[in-house]
Structures are given as structure tokens and as C-alpha cells.
Design a protein around this motif. Structure first.
Motif, mmCIF file in Angstrom:
data_model
loop_
_atom_site.group_PDB
_atom_site.id
_atom_site.type_symbol
_atom_site.label_atom_id
_atom_site.label_comp_id
_atom_site.label_asym_id
_atom_site.label_seq_id
_atom_site.Cartn_x
_atom_site.Cartn_y
_atom_site.Cartn_z
ATOM 1 N N LEU A 231 11.688 2.124 2.140
ATOM 2 C CA LEU A 231 11.062 2.004 3.452
ATOM 3 C C LEU A 231 11.586 0.787 4.191
ATOM 4 O O LEU A 231 11.530 -0.331 3.675
ATOM 5 C CB LEU A 231 9.542 1.859 3.302
ATOM 6 C CG LEU A 231 8.796 3.054 2.738
ATOM 7 C CD1 LEU A 231 7.342 2.683 2.489
ATOM 8 C CD2 LEU A 231 8.872 4.226 3.689
ATOM 9 N N MET B 133 6.012 -0.381 10.045
ATOM 10 C CA MET B 133 5.009 0.361 9.265
ATOM 11 C C MET B 133 3.625 0.074 9.774
ATOM 12 O O MET B 133 3.296 -0.967 10.168
ATOM 13 C CB MET B 133 5.070 -0.016 7.790
ATOM 14 C CG MET B 133 6.386 0.306 7.127
ATOM 15 S SD MET B 133 6.883 2.005 7.162
ATOM 16 C CE MET B 133 5.552 2.820 6.363
ATOM 17 N N GLU C 47 0.808 -1.213 0.000
ATOM 18 C CA GLU C 47 0.000 0.000 0.000
ATOM 19 C C GLU C 47 0.846 1.270 0.000
ATOM 20 O O GLU C 47 0.557 2.218 -0.707
ATOM 21 C CB GLU C 47 -0.925 -0.016 1.225
ATOM 22 C CG GLU C 47 -2.039 0.984 1.138
ATOM 23 C CD GLU C 47 -3.050 0.757 2.242
ATOM 24 O OE1 GLU C 47 -3.336 1.745 2.948
ATOM 25 O OE2 GLU C 47 -3.535 -0.369 2.400
ATOM 26 N N ASN C 48 1.891 1.316 0.791
ATOM 27 C CA ASN C 48 2.747 2.496 0.863
ATOM 28 C C ASN C 48 3.791 2.407 -0.244
ATOM 29 O O ASN C 48 4.592 1.480 -0.282
ATOM 30 C CB ASN C 48 3.423 2.561 2.236
ATOM 31 C CG ASN C 48 4.068 3.888 2.492
ATOM 32 O OD1 ASN C 48 4.513 4.558 1.571
ATOM 33 N ND2 ASN C 48 4.137 4.282 3.755
ATOM 34 N N ARG D 272 9.095 1.703 -3.363
ATOM 35 C CA ARG D 272 7.986 2.066 -4.256
ATOM 36 C C ARG D 272 6.938 0.951 -4.360
ATOM 37 O O ARG D 272 6.468 0.599 -5.427
ATOM 38 C CB ARG D 272 8.497 2.464 -5.623
ATOM 39 C CG ARG D 272 9.419 3.668 -5.571
ATOM 40 C CD ARG D 272 9.530 4.357 -6.900
ATOM 41 N NE ARG D 272 10.512 5.416 -6.861
ATOM 42 C CZ ARG D 272 10.298 6.634 -6.348
ATOM 43 N NH1 ARG D 272 9.152 6.937 -5.814
ATOM 44 N NH2 ARG D 272 11.250 7.542 -6.367
ATOM 45 N N GLY D 273 6.618 0.369 -3.196
ATOM 46 C CA GLY D 273 5.551 -0.618 -3.133
ATOM 47 C C GLY D 273 5.945 -2.052 -3.431
ATOM 48 O O GLY D 273 5.125 -2.955 -3.354
ATOM 49 N N GLN E 163 6.185 4.738 -1.035
ATOM 50 C CA GLN E 163 7.306 5.651 -0.865
ATOM 51 C C GLN E 163 8.616 4.921 -1.176
ATOM 52 O O GLN E 163 8.699 3.701 -1.079
ATOM 53 C CB GLN E 163 7.343 6.173 0.575
ATOM 54 C CG GLN E 163 6.132 6.979 0.967
ATOM 55 C CD GLN E 163 6.006 8.239 0.145
ATOM 56 O OE1 GLN E 163 6.976 8.968 -0.035
ATOM 57 N NE2 GLN E 163 4.820 8.487 -0.377
#
Length: 82
Positions: free
Chosen positions: A21, A82, A15-16, A47-48, A18
């Protein structure tokens, strides 16, 4: 250790989306080992997409220094970020 995905494939994303991560830390312990016989491994998403597993040192050398055997490793804990 980095992972790559073939282009043109419809791969589900986390979902995230960015960049870079640090999503989890996995604590690996040798079966029956003490707390000093553990290895912390970081899991990254970029990027997911699942992107990399990062070890504190070369895994073979780390396990040798701490008298750990690969076939005896177990997941002792998972810390999600997260």
C-alpha cells in the motif's frame, strides 16, 4: 530503502493489512529552496508493517542535480493516501 522486522517480535500493525500500500507521499524541500528544489518520497506499508521509503532517483544524485544539501532538507508537505 526497505525495512525488515525480526521474527517472533510482537509488532503493532497498521489497521489495513493489504499487500503493498502506497500510504503517503512526503515532499522534501531544501531550507529556503524553491519549488524546483523538492524531492517527492513515497512511503509504503506491506501487510500492516511499515515497509519502504522510495525515492525518485538515487537521493545523493537527485540532490546534487537540484543543488540541495542533506542537512538543509525539511518536510514541506505530507500527502496521505489512506
Amino acid at each position: 530503502m526497505c525495512f525488515y522486522y525480526p521474527e517472533g517480535k510482537d509488532i503493532p500493525l497498521f489497521e489495513n493489512v493489504q499487500p503493498d500500500l502506497h500510504v503517503a507521499t512526503i515532499l522534501l524541500r531544501a531550507d529556503g529552496g524553491s519549488k524546483d528544489q523538492t524531492m517527492r518520497v513515497k512511503i509504503f506499508v506491506h501487510r500492516g508493517k511499515f515497509f519502504s521509503i522510495e525515492f525518485p532517483k538515487r537521493p545523493e544524485r537527485y540532490m546534487q542535480l537540484h543543488h540541495m544539501q542533506t542537512d538543509k532538507l525539511q518536510v514541506a508537505a505530507v500527502e496521505t493516501h489512506m
